[in-house]
Design an enzyme around this catalytic site. Sequence first.
Site, short mmCIF file in Angstrom:
data_model
loop_
_atom_site.label_atom_id
_atom_site.label_comp_id
_atom_site.label_asym_id
_atom_site.label_seq_id
_atom_site.Cartn_x
_atom_site.Cartn_y
_atom_site.Cartn_z
N ILE A 154 0.83 -1.36 0.02
CA ILE A 154 -0.01 -0.15 0.00
C ILE A 154 0.92 1.33 0.02
O ILE A 154 0.66 2.17 -0.68
CB ILE A 154 -0.90 0.01 1.12
CG1 ILE A 154 -1.93 -1.25 1.11
CG2 ILE A 154 -1.71 1.39 1.35
CD1 ILE A 154 -2.85 -1.61 2.19
N THR A 231 -4.37 4.80 7.67
CA THR A 231 -5.52 3.89 7.16
C THR A 231 -4.94 2.40 7.55
O THR A 231 -5.51 1.70 6.85
CB THR A 231 -5.43 4.02 5.59
OG1 THR A 231 -4.15 3.89 5.00
CG2 THR A 231 -5.97 5.29 5.16
N SER A 232 -3.93 2.28 8.62
CA SER A 232 -3.45 0.95 8.77
C SER A 232 -3.87 0.38 9.78
O SER A 232 -5.11 -0.57 9.60
CB SER A 232 -2.10 0.99 8.70
OG SER A 232 -1.18 1.32 7.63
N ARG A 233 -3.71 0.51 11.16
CA ARG A 233 -4.41 0.22 12.46
C ARG A 233 -4.44 1.08 13.35
O ARG A 233 -3.44 1.64 13.56
CB ARG A 233 -3.74 -1.20 12.79
CG ARG A 233 -4.19 -2.42 12.07
CD ARG A 233 -5.43 -2.96 11.99
NE ARG A 233 -5.59 -4.14 11.19
CZ ARG A 233 -6.10 -4.18 9.88
NH1 ARG A 233 -6.18 -3.00 9.30
NH2 ARG A 233 -6.25 -5.34 9.33
N ASP A 257 -8.91 6.30 8.99
CA ASP A 257 -9.79 5.17 8.61
C ASP A 257 -9.81 4.10 9.69
O ASP A 257 -10.55 3.34 9.64
CB ASP A 257 -9.41 4.67 7.24
CG ASP A 257 -10.35 3.77 6.77
OD1 ASP A 257 -11.67 4.25 6.69
OD2 ASP A 257 -10.15 2.50 6.38
N GLU A 262 -11.98 0.62 17.45
CA GLU A 262 -12.90 0.85 16.68
C GLU A 262 -13.97 -0.64 16.73
O GLU A 262 -15.24 -0.51 16.01
CB GLU A 262 -12.11 0.81 15.26
CG GLU A 262 -11.53 -0.46 14.77
CD GLU A 262 -10.98 -0.26 13.45
OE1 GLU A 262 -10.44 0.56 13.05
OE2 GLU A 262 -11.49 -1.35 12.57
N HIS A 294 -13.25 2.46 8.63
CA HIS A 294 -12.67 1.43 8.08
C HIS A 294 -13.07 1.08 6.64
O HIS A 294 -13.42 -0.11 6.53
CB HIS A 294 -12.38 0.16 9.05
CG HIS A 294 -11.12 -0.74 9.10
ND1 HIS A 294 -10.64 -1.23 10.08
CD2 HIS A 294 -10.78 -1.37 7.77
CE1 HIS A 294 -9.63 -1.88 9.38
NE2 HIS A 294 -9.68 -2.00 8.38
N ALA A 296 -11.38 1.80 3.81
CA ALA A 296 -10.21 2.23 2.75
C ALA A 296 -10.19 0.94 1.95
O ALA A 296 -10.17 1.18 0.62
CB ALA A 296 -8.94 2.43 3.25
N PHE A 297 -10.64 -0.28 2.14
CA PHE A 297 -10.58 -1.32 1.38
C PHE A 297 -11.87 -1.70 0.53
O PHE A 297 -11.71 -2.46 -0.35
CB PHE A 297 -10.50 -2.64 2.35
CG PHE A 297 -11.76 -2.95 2.96
CD1 PHE A 297 -12.17 -2.50 3.84
CD2 PHE A 297 -12.77 -3.93 2.54
CE1 PHE A 297 -13.36 -2.64 4.53
CE2 PHE A 297 -13.73 -4.43 3.17
CZ PHE A 297 -14.21 -3.59 4.09
P1 NAI Z 1 2.81 -4.89 3.56
O1 NAI Z 1 3.10 -6.17 4.66
O2 NAI Z 1 2.83 -5.01 2.20
O3 NAI Z 1 3.78 -3.84 4.13
C1 NAI Z 1 3.85 -3.40 5.40
C2 NAI Z 1 5.34 -2.91 5.23
O4 NAI Z 1 5.38 -2.21 6.73
C3 NAI Z 1 6.54 -3.41 5.38
O5 NAI Z 1 7.37 -3.30 4.19
C4 NAI Z 1 7.26 -3.93 6.70
O6 NAI Z 1 8.58 -3.88 6.50
C5 NAI Z 1 6.77 -2.37 7.12
N1 NAI Z 1 7.00 -2.01 8.63
C6 NAI Z 1 7.05 -2.68 9.56
N2 NAI Z 1 7.09 -2.13 10.68
C7 NAI Z 1 7.53 -0.92 10.24
C8 NAI Z 1 7.83 0.23 11.08
N3 NAI Z 1 7.94 0.26 12.43
N4 NAI Z 1 8.03 1.40 10.33
C9 NAI Z 1 7.90 1.52 9.00
N5 NAI Z 1 7.55 0.41 8.03
C10 NAI Z 1 7.47 -0.91 9.02
O7 NAI Z 1 1.19 -4.40 3.95
P2 NAI Z 1 0.21 -3.67 3.17
O8 NAI Z 1 -0.61 -4.74 2.39
O9 NAI Z 1 1.02 -2.49 2.69
O10 NAI Z 1 -0.69 -3.02 4.34
C11 NAI Z 1 -0.17 -2.12 5.39
C12 NAI Z 1 -1.05 -2.03 6.28
O11 NAI Z 1 -2.55 -1.34 5.96
C13 NAI Z 1 -1.66 -3.55 7.06
O12 NAI Z 1 -0.71 -3.88 7.79
C14 NAI Z 1 -3.24 -3.32 7.32
O13 NAI Z 1 -2.83 -2.83 8.94
C15 NAI Z 1 -3.64 -1.97 6.78
N6 NAI Z 1 -4.75 -2.18 5.97
C16 NAI Z 1 -5.80 -1.42 6.16
C17 NAI Z 1 -6.87 -1.75 5.45
C18 NAI Z 1 -8.00 -0.77 5.49
O14 NAI Z 1 -9.19 -0.91 4.92
N7 NAI Z 1 -7.90 0.50 6.36
C19 NAI Z 1 -6.97 -2.67 4.36
C20 NAI Z 1 -5.82 -3.38 4.21
C21 NAI Z 1 -4.65 -3.20 4.83
#
Ligand code: NAI
Length: 330
Positions: A154, A231-233, A257, A262, A294, A296-297
């Site tokens: 993302i 938008t992560s957690r 988000d 939540e 929540h 975004a997805f």
């Molecule tokens: P991903 O696994 O492809 O990338 C996450 C990246 O964060 C990795 O490269 C990892 O090395 C890095 N990371 C870990 N700890 C870190 C830190 N302290 N500082 C900086 N980078 C760090 O995950 P993706 O698919 O990009 O998703 C990211 C997050 O988005 C998910 O973990 C999920 O929590 C959230 N998400 C939210 C959604 C929503 O609807 N709001 C939907 C899908 C995901």
Amino acid sequence: MKIAVFSAKRYDREFLEGANAGRHTFRFLEPHLDAETCSLAAGFDAVCVFVNDTLDASVLETIAAFGVKLVALRCAGFNNVDVAAATRLGIAVVRVPAYSPNAVAEHAVGLVLMLNRKLHRAYNRIREGNFSLDGLLGFDLNGRTVGVVGTGRIGVVFAKIMAGFGCRILSFDPMPDSSRMPQGTEEVSLDALFAASDIISLHCPLTPKNHHLINEQTIAAMKPGVMLINTSRGALIDTPAIISALKSGRVGALGLDVYEEESNLFFEDLSDRIIPDDVFSRLLTFPNVVITGHQAFFTRDALEKIAQTTMGNLAEWEASGVCANAVHAS
Ligand code: NAI
């Protein structure tokens, strides 16, 4: 397989049944899976869950005793599952690692644009016949510095879109893969990113180490007036700390988000109830805070991918007992 689908909404039924083609028997259940509802999993081979279901050790022990062998997450994040306990109990955990990074990244950009140009305020004003521009002043994104925390699927898409606006991109990731980032991205330390960014967007997972990554100390290291997007957690941000920073003006805008607590709010229509969460209610009072629930997805493309990947995960695990999208305890 017989599968109990928890936290099921109308759209879950539509997309999962659409992808199923009669292979599995689904029971769609509205409640979250947690200690109070886990008895509903009796008689099923698998449970299919989402972000706000709670699969701690005691829930997993109960469902394991019912004969549940598989937890199929309809999402990427798995911070709500005690994976070590699942492994110990012989329950496999599979997830949907990527469904639409574009959906989430585009939503994060939407929050940036909304907060910067005060679109949420403009929308209401115009409907009330108020055409004053006072309080709606924004800034050009072109030339501004954007900090991307986490450059996975993302974060990369978000960085590319923001680079398209002409922003300078700074990134931090403990496991960087600079080849996928837009040209000109500067990989920096987290401290340097905090110090230099006009906009910071979080795209890293929630882990014990990342819990409250944004707290009183890290906020103090940011540029005054910074715009923060999450938008992560939810638990990546210490909410009381961000409220103090919004009150003092240290944080200039906040787009969320996701929210720490939540699970008691999001995905439900609570519009005729009193919201008991005073922290959340305080956030809603700020004119420079935009919160979405929540979502975004939530694109058609993403829901199709989630359903297809979930079907693939079920088929792979059923056939071989293993799955490429399995989650393992770290
Ligand atoms: P991903 O696994 O492809 O990338 C996450 C990246 O964060 C990795 O490269 C990892 O090395 C890095 N990371 C870990 N700890 C870190 C830190 N302290 N500082 C900086 N980078 C760090 O995950 P993706 O698919 O990009 O998703 C990211 C997050 O988005 C998910 O973990 C999920 O929590 C959230 N998400 C939210 C959604 C929503 O609807 N709001 C939907 C899908 C995901």
